[in-house]
Design a protein around this motif. Structure first.
Motif, PDB file in Angstrom:
ATOM      1  N   LEU A  62       0.714  -1.324   0.014  1.00 37.66           N
ATOM      2  CA  LEU A  62       0.134  -0.037   0.055  1.00 37.66           C
ATOM      3  C   LEU A  62       0.875   1.152   0.118  1.00 37.66           C
ATOM      4  N   PRO A  63       2.068   1.507   0.731  1.00 40.30           N
ATOM      5  CA  PRO A  63       2.641   2.741   0.560  1.00 40.30           C
ATOM      6  C   PRO A  63       3.286   2.868  -0.798  1.00 40.30           C
ATOM      7  N   VAL A  64       3.477   1.906  -1.915  1.00 39.25           N
ATOM      8  CA  VAL A  64       3.360   2.140  -3.268  1.00 39.25           C
ATOM      9  C   VAL A  64       2.763   2.927  -3.887  1.00 39.25           C
ATOM     10  N   ALA A  65       1.367   2.696  -3.368  1.00 37.19           N
ATOM     11  CA  ALA A  65       0.111   3.544  -4.119  1.00 37.19           C
ATOM     12  C   ALA A  65       0.361   4.703  -3.397  1.00 37.19           C
ATOM     13  N   HIS A  66       0.586   5.008  -1.962  1.00 33.06           N
ATOM     14  CA  HIS A  66       0.552   6.276  -1.534  1.00 33.06           C
ATOM     15  C   HIS A  66       1.790   7.216  -2.158  1.00 33.06           C
ATOM     16  N   HIS A  67       2.771   6.532  -2.089  1.00 24.30           N
ATOM     17  CA  HIS A  67       4.001   7.325  -2.843  1.00 24.30           C
ATOM     18  C   HIS A  67       3.878   7.787  -4.317  1.00 24.30           C
ATOM     19  N   GLN A  68       3.332   6.858  -4.989  1.00 27.10           N
ATOM     20  CA  GLN A  68       2.995   7.217  -6.539  1.00 27.10           C
ATOM     21  C   GLN A  68       2.121   8.419  -6.555  1.00 27.10           C
ATOM     22  N   LEU A  69       0.787   8.439  -5.619  1.00 27.68           N
ATOM     23  CA  LEU A  69      -0.085   9.355  -5.739  1.00 27.68           C
ATOM     24  C   LEU A  69       0.469  10.727  -5.061  1.00 27.68           C
ATOM     25  N   LEU A  70       1.479  10.578  -4.229  1.00 24.87           N
ATOM     26  CA  LEU A  70       2.009  11.904  -3.771  1.00 24.87           C
ATOM     27  C   LEU A  70       3.061  12.133  -4.827  1.00 24.87           C
ATOM     28  N   ALA A  71       3.614  11.464  -5.323  1.00 23.61           N
ATOM     29  CA  ALA A  71       4.548  12.064  -6.548  1.00 23.61           C
ATOM     30  C   ALA A  71       3.725  12.697  -7.702  1.00 23.61           C
ATOM     31  N   HIS A  72       2.457  11.996  -7.946  1.00 23.31           N
ATOM     32  CA  HIS A  72       1.618  12.694  -8.854  1.00 23.31           C
ATOM     33  C   HIS A  72       1.356  14.225  -8.367  1.00 23.31           C
ATOM     34  N   GLY A  73       1.045  14.523  -7.371  1.00 27.71           N
ATOM     35  CA  GLY A  73       0.442  15.544  -6.908  1.00 27.71           C
ATOM     36  C   GLY A  73       1.704  16.796  -6.852  1.00 27.71           C
ATOM     37  N   LEU A  74       2.936  16.106  -6.299  1.00 30.47           N
ATOM     38  CA  LEU A  74       4.272  17.019  -6.334  1.00 30.47           C
ATOM     39  C   LEU A  74       4.553  17.249  -7.982  1.00 30.47           C
ATOM     40  N   ALA A  75       4.399  16.108  -8.797  1.00 25.32           N
ATOM     41  CA  ALA A  75       4.692  16.421 -10.273  1.00 25.32           C
ATOM     42  C   ALA A  75       3.535  17.780 -10.824  1.00 25.32           C
ATOM     43  N   VAL A  76       2.086  17.638 -10.278  1.00 26.88           N
ATOM     44  CA  VAL A  76       1.370  18.807 -10.750  1.00 26.88           C
ATOM     45  C   VAL A  76       1.825  20.066 -10.420  1.00 26.88           C
ATOM     46  N   ARG A  77       2.378  20.056  -9.060  1.00 25.37           N
ATOM     47  CA  ARG A  77       3.127  21.359  -8.624  1.00 25.37           C
ATOM     48  C   ARG A  77       4.172  21.812  -9.506  1.00 25.37           C
ATOM     49  N   ALA A  78       4.972  20.861  -9.883  1.00 24.70           N
ATOM     50  CA  ALA A  78       6.195  21.042 -10.516  1.00 24.70           C
ATOM     51  C   ALA A  78       5.834  21.769 -12.027  1.00 24.70           C
ATOM     52  N   LEU A  79       5.072  20.985 -12.644  1.00 28.51           N
ATOM     53  CA  LEU A  79       4.533  21.295 -13.773  1.00 28.51           C
ATOM     54  C   LEU A  79       3.915  22.806 -13.791  1.00 28.51           C
ATOM     55  N   ARG A  80       3.082  23.113 -12.894  1.00 29.34           N
ATOM     56  CA  ARG A  80       2.540  24.280 -12.907  1.00 29.34           C
ATOM     57  C   ARG A  80       3.235  25.407 -12.905  1.00 29.34           C
ATOM     58  N   ALA A  81       4.470  25.004 -11.838  1.00 30.01           N
ATOM     59  CA  ALA A  81       5.533  25.905 -11.573  1.00 30.01           C
ATOM     60  C   ALA A  81       6.528  26.538 -12.748  1.00 30.01           C
ATOM     61  N   ALA A  82       6.341  25.352 -13.600  1.00 31.11           N
ATOM     62  CA  ALA A  82       7.167  25.481 -15.068  1.00 31.11           C
ATOM     63  C   ALA A  82       6.208  26.111 -16.094  1.00 31.11           C
ATOM     64  N   GLY A  83       4.945  26.448 -15.587  1.00 25.31           N
ATOM     65  CA  GLY A  83       4.132  27.388 -16.651  1.00 25.31           C
ATOM     66  C   GLY A  83       3.150  26.381 -17.328  1.00 25.31           C
ATOM     67  N   ALA A  84       3.177  24.921 -16.971  1.00 25.23           N
ATOM     68  CA  ALA A  84       2.458  24.187 -17.840  1.00 25.23           C
ATOM     69  C   ALA A  84       0.984  24.127 -17.508  1.00 25.23           C
ATOM     70  N   THR A  85       0.289  23.593 -18.367  1.00 26.34           N
ATOM     71  CA  THR A  85      -1.381  23.669 -18.163  1.00 26.34           C
ATOM     72  C   THR A  85      -1.716  22.423 -18.904  1.00 26.34           C
ATOM     73  N   ASP A  86      -3.105  22.236 -18.684  1.00 24.96           N
ATOM     74  CA  ASP A  86      -3.560  20.958 -19.180  1.00 24.96           C
ATOM     75  C   ASP A  86      -3.039  19.720 -18.970  1.00 24.96           C
TER      76      ASP A  86
END
Ligand code: FCB
Length: 437
Positions: free
Chosen positions: A184-208
């Motif tokens: 189960l931690p593998v699920a949580h860490h991937q979901l967390l990675a997703h959320g952090l990636a969304v923030r990183a993408l937005r910080a780089a100006g990405a949309t969609d």
């Protein structure tokens, strides 16, 4: 299969995005030209891949991408979903490869839609470690800086559910861990990675920005309470565990208590708003109470101690993989999601749908795709906000633990000569897209 084939395909809303999908490890080859991934390590072990093959060459897309971009252009798709290999981005020449690929796609008028993680984790990393989520966000920032001037649609992860279940709970995919519920931690860490990636993408100006999650309706084997309970449990694992943290900001059924770290604060990251929600659909699952014996599930042996058993869906044609063909399952899935999550469900894109069949005159694939596109249209008519559909896959490719034995492509690949031959389904999809206008 009930079929409307022959009747004109109904029109999808203006701006609907049509595409095809692939992933790096399944097509690129050139494994010596990048650092190793968990899949390289896994396939090196005996008996892991059914035909004993590896992805060392695969479709050799790394060297033949221009030919593949020409096939995409000939197909007339709006968009191409491919994945960026994290190990390749870490290796000399890797970022330049994705530059060239994205340039070629843009020149051909095909919109690049990269998935940032499609299961090929660098071999030195481990999703059991929370830190992998942060490493992922750093890598995502690099890719966004590099490609963001030409890429306008992004996918964070592919099917964290399968990567958790098959790779870490059952051990039939890389990295081959058999942790059952300790995964189960593998699920949580991937979901967390997703959320952090969304923030990183937005910080780089990405949309969609979206994610590609695998989903399917779960049908109880009977009305017996034990079967209904087992089916609910399976639905939580397959559908709700990966959708609800993203869509609702909470784990279903108190599962958050089993997750590591400061889950409440992680959920705020995980629920970072996305622009659309990607669904990979293949088939429903019929589930009943446990049998107490090991069972074979599409070639995967499920251990006896699981609190459910996956049953055969009878009376349906099956693909070469043995997966039942149930187009209306796609309509059911999407209307169920809409009813469950209401306005909180972002617009949906079907990020994968397809089937494995042999042959170049693949009328069975045409029938499958035709029926599923119509089923998707029924969901649109029922008011589900669907914005796109991607066929899995452009090319026959390395189908993970099945090796080269399962052919999902619209284009046939001869693995001896690497020659590409468009199948009948390629022509069908091209003509369908032309008729959509
Ligand atoms: C999905 C995977 C994709 C491919 C198809 C058949 O689960 O995302 O890589 O293997 O199944």
């Amino acid at each position: 299969m009930a079929t409307d084939a022959g009747n004109p395909m109904p029109r999808f809303p203006a701006g609907f995005l049509w595409g095809v999908s692939t992933s790096a490890h399944q097509i690129e080859g050139a494994v010596d030209e990048r650092e190793p991934s968990v899949w390289d390590a896994f396939t090196a072990g005996p008996g892991r891949v059914k035909d004993g093959s590896t992805a060392a060459v695969a479709c050799d897309h790394y060297h033949r991408y221009r030919e593949d971009v020409a096939l995409l252009a000939g197909l007339g798709v709006d968009a191409y979903r491919f994945s960026v290999s994290w190990p390749r981005v870490n290796s000399p020449g890797g970022p330049e490869f994705y530059d060239r690929l994205v340039d070629a796609l843009c020149a051909a008028g095909v919109r690049p839609v990269p998935t940032l993680f499609h299961w090929d984790l660098p071999a030195r990393l481990d999703w059991l470690e929370r830190d992998t989520a942060s490493r992922f966000a750093e890598y995502v920032s690099l890719v966004a800086e590099r490609l963001g001037d030409r890429v306008s649609k992004w996918i964070t992860l592919n099917e964290p559910a399968e990567h958790t279940l098959l790779g870490h709970a059952l051990g039939v995919h890389a990295p081959g861990k058999q942790l059952l519920f300790d995964a189960l931690p593998v699920a949580h860490h991937q979901l967390l990675a997703h959320g952090l990636a969304v923030r990183a993408l937005r910080a780089a100006g990405a949309t969609d920005i979206g994610i590609a999650n695998s989903h399917g309706p779960v049908w109880a084997a009977s009305e017996e309470p034990a079967d209904a309970e087992a089916a609910d449990f399976y639905d939580v694992l397959l559908n709700r565990l990966f959708a609800e943290p993203l869509i609702l900001g909470e784990y279903p059924c108190g599962l958050g208590e089993l997750m590591p770290g400061d889950v409440e604060s992680d959920l705020k990251v995980i629920a970072e708003p996305i622009d659309w929600y990607g669904v990979n659909y293949y088939a429903p699952a019929k589930v009943g109470a446990p049998h107490g014996t090991e069972i074979d599930f599409g070639g995967i042996t499920l251990p006896a101690e699981l609190p459910f058993s996956v049953r055969e869906i009878e009376g349906r044609p099956v693909t070469d993989f043995g997966w039942p063909v149930v187009p209306e399952g796609l309509t059911e899935l999407l209307t169920t999601f809409r009813d469950r999550y209401g306005d909180r469900l972002p617009p949906v894109v079907i990020t994968e749908n397809g089937c494995s069949y042999e042959g170049i005159d693949d009328q069975d694939r045409i029938a499958y795709l035709d029926a599923h596109v119509r089923a998707l249209h029924r969901a649109v008519q029922a008011g589900v906000d669907v914005r796109g559909y991607f066929v899995w896959s452009l090319l026959d490719n390395f189908e993970w633990a099945e090796g080269y034995a399962r052919r999902f492509g619209l284009v046939h690949v001869d693995y001896d000569t690497l020659e590409r031959t468009p199948k009948a389904s390629y022509g069908w999809f091209r003509d369908m897209l032309r008729a959509q206008g």
